[in-house]
Scaffold this motif. Structure first.
Motif, PDB file in Angstrom:
ATOM      1  N   GLN A  68       3.381   3.907  11.337  1.00 56.99           N
ATOM      2  CA  GLN A  68       4.274   2.838  11.793  1.00 56.99           C
ATOM      3  C   GLN A  68       5.498   3.515  12.378  1.00 56.99           C
ATOM      4  O   GLN A  68       6.227   4.223  11.676  1.00 56.99           O
ATOM      5  CB  GLN A  68       4.671   1.900  10.646  1.00 56.99           C
ATOM      6  N   GLY A  69       5.690   3.331  13.683  1.00 50.23           N
ATOM      7  CA  GLY A  69       6.794   3.975  14.374  1.00 50.23           C
ATOM      8  C   GLY A  69       8.154   3.518  13.891  1.00 50.23           C
ATOM      9  O   GLY A  69       8.272   2.609  13.058  1.00 50.23           O
ATOM     10  N   ARG A  70       9.163   4.143  14.428  1.00 48.91           N
ATOM     11  CA  ARG A  70      10.549   3.905  14.010  1.00 48.91           C
ATOM     12  C   ARG A  70      10.898   2.424  14.103  1.00 48.91           C
ATOM     13  O   ARG A  70      10.618   1.770  15.105  1.00 48.91           O
ATOM     14  CB  ARG A  70      11.490   4.718  14.907  1.00 48.91           C
ATOM     15  N   TRP A  71      11.486   1.916  13.044  1.00 48.02           N
ATOM     16  CA  TRP A  71      11.984   0.545  13.039  1.00 48.02           C
ATOM     17  C   TRP A  71      13.428   0.556  12.572  1.00 48.02           C
ATOM     18  O   TRP A  71      13.884   1.490  11.933  1.00 48.02           O
ATOM     19  CB  TRP A  71      11.131  -0.380  12.160  1.00 48.02           C
ATOM     20  N   ARG A  72      14.123  -0.508  12.923  1.00 47.70           N
ATOM     21  CA  ARG A  72      15.499  -0.717  12.469  1.00 47.70           C
ATOM     22  C   ARG A  72      15.490  -1.865  11.480  1.00 47.70           C
ATOM     23  O   ARG A  72      14.759  -2.831  11.640  1.00 47.70           O
ATOM     24  CB  ARG A  72      16.417  -1.094  13.642  1.00 47.70           C
ATOM     25  N   SER A  73      16.306  -1.727  10.452  1.00 46.77           N
ATOM     26  CA  SER A  73      16.491  -2.793   9.476  1.00 46.77           C
ATOM     27  C   SER A  73      17.966  -2.822   9.123  1.00 46.77           C
ATOM     28  O   SER A  73      18.712  -1.922   9.518  1.00 46.77           O
ATOM     29  CB  SER A  73      15.623  -2.532   8.236  1.00 46.77           C
ATOM     30  N   PRO A  74      18.415  -3.827   8.396  1.00 45.33           N
ATOM     31  CA  PRO A  74      19.851  -3.892   8.091  1.00 45.33           C
ATOM     32  C   PRO A  74      20.434  -2.612   7.478  1.00 45.33           C
ATOM     33  O   PRO A  74      21.523  -2.217   7.870  1.00 45.33           O
ATOM     34  CB  PRO A  74      19.957  -5.086   7.142  1.00 45.33           C
ATOM     35  N   PRO A  75      19.728  -1.912   6.575  1.00 45.76           N
ATOM     36  CA  PRO A  75      20.364  -0.716   6.013  1.00 45.76           C
ATOM     37  C   PRO A  75      20.241   0.548   6.861  1.00 45.76           C
ATOM     38  O   PRO A  75      20.917   1.535   6.599  1.00 45.76           O
ATOM     39  CB  PRO A  75      19.656  -0.514   4.677  1.00 45.76           C
ATOM     40  N   GLY A  76      19.372   0.572   7.875  1.00 45.29           N
ATOM     41  CA  GLY A  76      19.207   1.792   8.668  1.00 45.29           C
ATOM     42  C   GLY A  76      17.899   1.806   9.428  1.00 45.29           C
ATOM     43  O   GLY A  76      17.496   0.801   9.983  1.00 45.29           O
ATOM     44  N   ALA A  77      17.223   2.960   9.425  1.00 39.36           N
ATOM     45  CA  ALA A  77      15.984   3.116  10.182  1.00 39.36           C
ATOM     46  C   ALA A  77      14.909   3.722   9.294  1.00 39.36           C
ATOM     47  O   ALA A  77      15.210   4.359   8.283  1.00 39.36           O
ATOM     48  CB  ALA A  77      16.222   4.023  11.390  1.00 39.36           C
ATOM     49  N   GLY A  78      13.653   3.513   9.688  1.00 36.15           N
ATOM     50  CA  GLY A  78      12.559   4.052   8.893  1.00 36.15           C
ATOM     51  C   GLY A  78      11.285   4.239   9.684  1.00 36.15           C
ATOM     52  O   GLY A  78      11.173   3.798  10.830  1.00 36.15           O
ATOM     53  N   TYR A  79      10.346   4.915   9.046  1.00 39.52           N
ATOM     54  CA  TYR A  79       8.989   5.149   9.552  1.00 39.52           C
ATOM     55  C   TYR A  79       8.032   5.031   8.359  1.00 39.52           C
ATOM     56  O   TYR A  79       8.439   5.212   7.223  1.00 39.52           O
ATOM     57  CB  TYR A  79       8.808   6.580  10.074  1.00 39.52           C
TER      58      TYR A  79
ATOM     59  N   GLN B 293       0.823  -1.214   0.000  1.00 47.29           N
ATOM     60  CA  GLN B 293       0.000   0.000   0.000  1.00 47.29           C
ATOM     61  C   GLN B 293       0.857   1.263   0.000  1.00 47.29           C
ATOM     62  O   GLN B 293       0.344   2.355  -0.205  1.00 47.29           O
ATOM     63  CB  GLN B 293      -0.933  -0.002   1.207  1.00 47.29           C
ATOM     64  N   THR B 294       2.148   1.107   0.243  1.00 43.63           N
ATOM     65  CA  THR B 294       3.079   2.232   0.256  1.00 43.63           C
ATOM     66  C   THR B 294       3.697   2.334  -1.126  1.00 43.63           C
ATOM     67  O   THR B 294       4.404   1.438  -1.555  1.00 43.63           O
ATOM     68  CB  THR B 294       4.168   2.011   1.319  1.00 43.63           C
ATOM     69  N   HIS B 295       3.422   3.421  -1.832  1.00 38.12           N
ATOM     70  CA  HIS B 295       3.878   3.536  -3.208  1.00 38.12           C
ATOM     71  C   HIS B 295       5.064   4.464  -3.389  1.00 38.12           C
ATOM     72  O   HIS B 295       5.596   4.583  -4.487  1.00 38.12           O
ATOM     73  CB  HIS B 295       2.723   3.972  -4.116  1.00 38.12           C
ATOM     74  N   VAL B 296       5.494   5.119  -2.308  1.00 39.12           N
ATOM     75  CA  VAL B 296       6.618   6.043  -2.385  1.00 39.12           C
ATOM     76  C   VAL B 296       7.549   5.778  -1.206  1.00 39.12           C
ATOM     77  O   VAL B 296       7.089   5.595  -0.075  1.00 39.12           O
ATOM     78  CB  VAL B 296       6.143   7.518  -2.341  1.00 39.12           C
ATOM     79  N   THR B 297       8.853   5.759  -1.476  1.00 40.52           N
ATOM     80  CA  THR B 297       9.868   5.709  -0.433  1.00 40.52           C
ATOM     81  C   THR B 297      10.710   6.957  -0.557  1.00 40.52           C
ATOM     82  O   THR B 297      11.101   7.342  -1.663  1.00 40.52           O
ATOM     83  CB  THR B 297      10.752   4.449  -0.579  1.00 40.52           C
ATOM     84  N   VAL B 298      10.986   7.600   0.573  1.00 42.29           N
ATOM     85  CA  VAL B 298      11.796   8.804   0.597  1.00 42.29           C
ATOM     86  C   VAL B 298      13.046   8.506   1.421  1.00 42.29           C
ATOM     87  O   VAL B 298      12.951   8.252   2.624  1.00 42.29           O
ATOM     88  CB  VAL B 298      11.020   9.991   1.205  1.00 42.29           C
ATOM     89  N   LEU B 299      14.197   8.523   0.758  1.00 42.82           N
ATOM     90  CA  LEU B 299      15.479   8.317   1.431  1.00 42.82           C
ATOM     91  C   LEU B 299      16.011   9.686   1.828  1.00 42.82           C
ATOM     92  O   LEU B 299      16.148  10.576   0.980  1.00 42.82           O
ATOM     93  CB  LEU B 299      16.459   7.601   0.498  1.00 42.82           C
ATOM     94  N   VAL B 300      16.272   9.869   3.121  1.00 36.10           N
ATOM     95  CA  VAL B 300      16.643  11.179   3.649  1.00 36.10           C
ATOM     96  C   VAL B 300      17.955  11.114   4.421  1.00 36.10           C
ATOM     97  O   VAL B 300      18.409  10.039   4.808  1.00 36.10           O
ATOM     98  CB  VAL B 300      15.527  11.748   4.559  1.00 36.10           C
ATOM     99  N   ALA B 301      18.505  12.279   4.685  1.00 37.81           N
ATOM    100  CA  ALA B 301      19.747  12.375   5.451  1.00 37.81           C
ATOM    101  C   ALA B 301      19.525  11.990   6.913  1.00 37.81           C
ATOM    102  O   ALA B 301      20.338  11.287   7.512  1.00 37.81           O
ATOM    103  CB  ALA B 301      20.324  13.785   5.351  1.00 37.81           C
ATOM    104  N   ASP B 302      18.412  12.429   7.499  1.00 38.15           N
ATOM    105  CA  ASP B 302      18.110  12.167   8.909  1.00 38.15           C
ATOM    106  C   ASP B 302      16.620  11.851   9.020  1.00 38.15           C
ATOM    107  O   ASP B 302      15.780  12.744   8.891  1.00 38.15           O
ATOM    108  CB  ASP B 302      18.472  13.392   9.743  1.00 38.15           C
ATOM    109  N   VAL B 303      16.292  10.600   9.245  1.00 37.76           N
ATOM    110  CA  VAL B 303      14.892  10.170   9.224  1.00 37.76           C
ATOM    111  C   VAL B 303      14.085  10.779  10.368  1.00 37.76           C
ATOM    112  O   VAL B 303      12.933  11.154  10.185  1.00 37.76           O
ATOM    113  CB  VAL B 303      14.772   8.629   9.187  1.00 37.76           C
ATOM    114  N   ASP B 304      14.672  10.921  11.533  1.00 36.24           N
ATOM    115  CA  ASP B 304      13.930  11.501  12.657  1.00 36.24           C
ATOM    116  C   ASP B 304      13.581  12.964  12.378  1.00 36.24           C
ATOM    117  O   ASP B 304      12.458  13.401  12.642  1.00 36.24           O
ATOM    118  CB  ASP B 304      14.732  11.365  13.953  1.00 36.24           C
ATOM    119  N   GLU B 305      14.523  13.705  11.837  1.00 39.55           N
ATOM    120  CA  GLU B 305      14.271  15.109  11.486  1.00 39.55           C
ATOM    121  C   GLU B 305      13.200  15.214  10.403  1.00 39.55           C
ATOM    122  O   GLU B 305      12.294  16.051  10.484  1.00 39.55           O
ATOM    123  CB  GLU B 305      15.575  15.751  11.006  1.00 39.55           C
TER     124      GLU B 305
END
Length: 149
Positions: free
Chosen positions: A108-119, A82-94
């Motif tokens: 969906q709150g902050r999660w960790r995955s092998p490449p980094g973190a996301g929401y 259902q998620t059709h866009v991913t935005v790769l950013v310098a600082d995900v929390d900001e």
């Protein structure tokens, strides 16, 4: 074990967000999908993350993010599709703080995955968007996979 290749493994150097349209090739068709999108964009993959324990293989080509998902292993396949866009950013929390201040809702709150973190956020227009940051890890490798060999 996850296998990660990212030409640029640290997104903190991004001057602007990198926006990806998400594509969901059927299981077993990733190689032909990669060939198509490389031909379409005139570029080669610069992200190749195979995370078999999660049932996920992700390839980035230009502004496309190909996600081959094994429904037998991936527990959040509906939210992913259902998620059709991913935005790769310098600082995900900001980025998430700024988006929330502008009216986005964290679904969906902050999660960790092998490449980094996301929401995962829902923008005020209803669009479901994944925000990610990449950080280097010991599992990064400096050469692309042999996916197309």
């Amino acid at each position: 074990m996850a296998r990660l290749y990212r030409r640029q493994p640290d997104s903190s150097v991004l001057a602007a967000p990198r926006i990806f349209a998400r594509v969901f090739p059927p299981l077993g068709t990733l190689v032909s999908a990669v060939r198509f999108y490389e031909s379409l964009t005139g570029t080669t993959m610069d992200i190749d993350m195979d995370i078999p324990e999660a049932g996920l293989h992700v390839v980035g080509i230009g502004s496309f993010l190909l996600l081959e998902m094994d429904p037998a292993k991936l527990d959040r396949i509906d939210a992913a599709q259902q998620t059709h866009v991913t935005v790769l950013v310098a600082d995900v929390d900001e980025a998430v703080r700024a988006s929330a201040a502008a009216g986005a809702e964290v679904v969906q709150g902050r999660w960790r995955s092998p490449p980094g973190a996301g929401y995962r956020l829902r923008h005020p227009d209803g669009q479901l968007v994944e925000y990610l940051e990449h950080r280097p890890s010991s599992s990064d490798v400096d050469t692309p996979s042999t996916l197309l060999a």
